[in-house]
Design a protein around this motif. Structure first.
Motif, short mmCIF file in Angstrom:
data_model
loop_
_atom_site.label_atom_id
_atom_site.label_comp_id
_atom_site.label_asym_id
_atom_site.label_seq_id
_atom_site.Cartn_x
_atom_site.Cartn_y
_atom_site.Cartn_z
N TRP A 149 -56.57 -33.97 39.33
CA TRP A 149 -56.35 -32.57 39.72
C TRP A 149 -57.17 -31.62 38.87
O TRP A 149 -57.41 -31.86 37.68
N TYR A 150 -57.57 -30.51 39.48
CA TYR A 150 -58.36 -29.48 38.80
C TYR A 150 -57.83 -28.11 39.21
O TYR A 150 -57.37 -27.92 40.34
N ASP A 151 -57.90 -27.18 38.27
CA ASP A 151 -57.52 -25.81 38.62
C ASP A 151 -58.67 -25.16 39.35
O ASP A 151 -59.82 -25.52 39.17
N ARG A 152 -58.34 -24.22 40.20
CA ARG A 152 -59.37 -23.47 40.93
C ARG A 152 -59.35 -22.04 40.39
O ARG A 152 -58.49 -21.25 40.75
N PRO A 153 -60.29 -21.71 39.46
CA PRO A 153 -60.27 -20.38 38.85
C PRO A 153 -60.44 -19.28 39.87
O PRO A 153 -61.05 -19.48 40.93
N VAL A 154 -59.90 -18.12 39.55
CA VAL A 154 -60.07 -16.95 40.41
C VAL A 154 -61.52 -16.51 40.35
O VAL A 154 -62.08 -16.33 39.28
N VAL A 155 -62.14 -16.39 41.50
CA VAL A 155 -63.52 -15.92 41.55
C VAL A 155 -63.52 -14.41 41.59
O VAL A 155 -62.92 -13.81 42.48
N PRO A 156 -64.12 -13.74 40.61
CA PRO A 156 -64.03 -12.28 40.54
C PRO A 156 -64.75 -11.60 41.69
O PRO A 156 -65.68 -12.14 42.26
N ALA A 157 -64.26 -10.41 42.01
CA ALA A 157 -64.96 -9.56 42.98
C ALA A 157 -66.26 -9.10 42.34
O ALA A 157 -66.50 -9.33 41.17
N PRO A 158 -67.16 -8.45 43.13
CA PRO A 158 -68.42 -7.98 42.55
C PRO A 158 -68.20 -7.28 41.24
O PRO A 158 -67.37 -6.39 41.11
N GLU A 159 -68.96 -7.70 40.25
CA GLU A 159 -68.67 -7.30 38.89
C GLU A 159 -69.09 -5.87 38.59
O GLU A 159 -70.16 -5.42 38.97
#
Length: 209
Positions: free
Chosen positions: A75-85
Motif C-alpha cells: 500500500w502507498y499513500d496518494r499525496p494531495v496534488v496542489p492546485a496551481p501554485e
C-alpha cells in the motif's frame, strides 16, 4: 491514473486516520505492517486501507502469484496534488529580505564617508560599520511546478530500456511514491512514457519496442 486535487474528507474514522499516518511514513507496506505501526487490528487495518483507497487517499500495488500463492498487496499513500501554485512564502519574502542588506550597506558607507570628510586627519577610532543582516538560508527542497515530472522523464530517458515502477523510481529519486506515480501517469497521457505492465504498473520511455 490522473492527477487530481484531493481534499481529505473530514469524516475519516480514527482507525483510518491512524492507517493513513502510518502509510505516509511507511509507503510500500503490507496491511499487517500498517496495522502494527498504527496500533490497530489486522482486519481493522484492511478495512481502513480499503476505505482510504475509495477516498482516493491511498492505492495498492497488487501482489504477485508465485508458486500458486499470491503475495500480499503493498500500500502507498496518494499525496494531495496542489492546485496551481501561488508564490511560496520563501519566494514572497525574498525581495524585501534581499533589499535590506543593500540598504544597510549603503547607509554604513554613507556614515563612513561623512566621518572621513569632517575629520580626515583626526585619529579618532570609528565604530565598525554594522554588518548587513543576511536572510535565512534556503532549506526547502520543494521543486518548481513540473519539476518532478521532468526528473522522472530524465530518468526514463537515461534508462530507455528499463521498466520502472513508481515505488522503485520514487526510492531512486528520493521522492514520494504517490507523487512519482502521478508524474508517470501524466507522462503517459502526454505520450512521453508507455504503461507496459499491470500488477505492478510498469512504465518505460515512450517509443521503445
Amino acid at each position: 491514473m490522473t492527477a487530481e486535487t484531493i481534499a481529505a474528507p473530514a469524516d475519516l474514522t480514527d482507525a483510518q486516520r491512524k492507517a493513513l499516518a502510518a502509510l505516509a511514513d511507511r509507503p510500500g507496506s503490507k496491511a499487517a505492517e500498517i496495522a502494527l505501526a498504527a496500533g490497530i487490528g489486522g482486519s481493522t487495518a484492511g478495512k481502513a486501507l480499503t476505505a482510504l483507497e475509495s477516498h482516493n487517499l491511498a492505492y495498492r500495488e497488487h501482489g504477485e502469484t508465485i508458486g500458486g500463492r499470491r503475495t500480499a498487496d503493498r500500500w502507498y499513500d496518494r499525496p494531495v496534488v496542489p492546485a496551481p501554485e501561488a508564490p511560496s512564502a520563501d519566494e514572497a519574502e525574498t525581495a524585501p529580505e534581499a533589499a535590506a542588506p543593500a540598504r544597510q550597506s549603503a547607509r554604513a558607507e554613507a556614515l563612513t564617508s561623512e566621518a572621513s570628510t569632517v575629520a580626515p586627519e583626526a585619529d579618532v577610532p570609528q565604530a565598525p560599520a554594522e554588518a548587513p543582516k543576511t536572510g535565512k538560508p534556503a532549506t526547502s527542497t520543494r521543486l518548481a511546478r513540473g519539476g518532478l515530472r521532468q526528473m522522472v522523464y530524465e530518468h526514463l530517458e537515461g534508462h530507455p530500456s528499463d521498466e520502472v515502477t513508481a515505488p522503485r523510481l520514487a526510492k531512486a529519486l528520493g521522492r514520494s511514491a504517490g507523487a512519482v506515480a502521478n508524474a508517470l501517469a501524466k507522462l503517459t497521457e502526454q505520450r512521453q512514457a508507455d504503461l507496459v505492465g499491470e500488477s505492478p504498473r510498469r512504465y518505460r520511455l515512450a517509443g521503445r519496442e
